[in-house]
Design an enzyme around this catalytic site. Sequence first.
Site, short mmCIF file in Angstrom:
data_model
loop_
_atom_site.label_atom_id
_atom_site.label_comp_id
_atom_site.label_asym_id
_atom_site.label_seq_id
_atom_site.Cartn_x
_atom_site.Cartn_y
_atom_site.Cartn_z
N ASP A 81 37.38 41.20 27.59
CA ASP A 81 38.67 40.55 27.52
C ASP A 81 39.35 40.74 28.88
OD1 ASP A 81 41.03 39.38 26.40
OD2 ASP A 81 41.83 41.41 26.12
N ASP A 123 43.33 40.38 29.81
CA ASP A 123 44.63 41.06 29.82
C ASP A 123 44.58 42.34 28.98
OD1 ASP A 123 45.58 38.92 31.34
OD2 ASP A 123 46.25 37.81 29.57
N CYS A 152 40.33 30.16 26.57
CA CYS A 152 40.91 29.21 25.63
C CYS A 152 42.31 28.89 26.13
CB CYS A 152 40.97 29.79 24.22
SG CYS A 152 42.10 28.85 23.16
N ARG A 154 40.02 29.87 20.37
CA ARG A 154 40.98 30.98 20.48
C ARG A 154 40.53 32.16 19.60
NH1 ARG A 154 46.18 32.46 21.85
NH2 ARG A 154 47.30 33.65 20.27
MG LIG Z 1 43.83 41.65 25.75
ZN LIG Z 2 41.05 27.07 22.25
#
Ligand SMILES: [Mg+2]
Ligand SMILES: [Zn+2]
Length: 176
Positions: free
Chosen positions: A7, A9, A89, A100
Amino acid sequence: MKLIILDRDGVINYDSDQFIKSPEEWKPLPGSLEAIARLSQADYRVVVATNQSGVGRGLFDMAMLNAIHDKMCKAAAHAGGRIDAVFFCPHAADADCNCRKPKSGMIEEIAARYNTNLEGVPAIGDSLRDLEAAVRLGARPVLVLTGKGVKTQATGGLPQGTLVYPDLAAAVATLV
Ligand SMILES: [Mg+2]
Ligand SMILES: [Zn+2]
């Protein structure tokens, strides 16, 4: 081929409730770029999978998102690492897309791009949805306690077998 899914963030860079809307707002977490470098040097292909609903909400456009990712990839390269690909996404939460997270569209795209199944591939995130998306394809869920990680751990309901580490550097140290 060794693959790892990160991931963005709260794992690689500081998260913000106000969204990361420009390259200036993108700031790496301590040790994260060096951790990516360790992965690259251990022949891992490092892939990022990130929800960026700020695009769908009109907070920043695709050119800005590309500029942010350009900064991230250059920062990783400067530290001696390589981010192989960034999957994102761009849709708003109410768009009902299939990419998402916690939906698994992005993760399926990664499996298709690398022509591999993701059985046992580490997927490192700070939110439950990162882990949920990954385990659906057999990836190995890893929670880090940076970003939203502490809150995620406290909330509970983690997929069975989730490994928990203080940050990306600590998680990577167990892999290389
Ligand atoms: Mg995150
Ligand atoms: Zn999406």
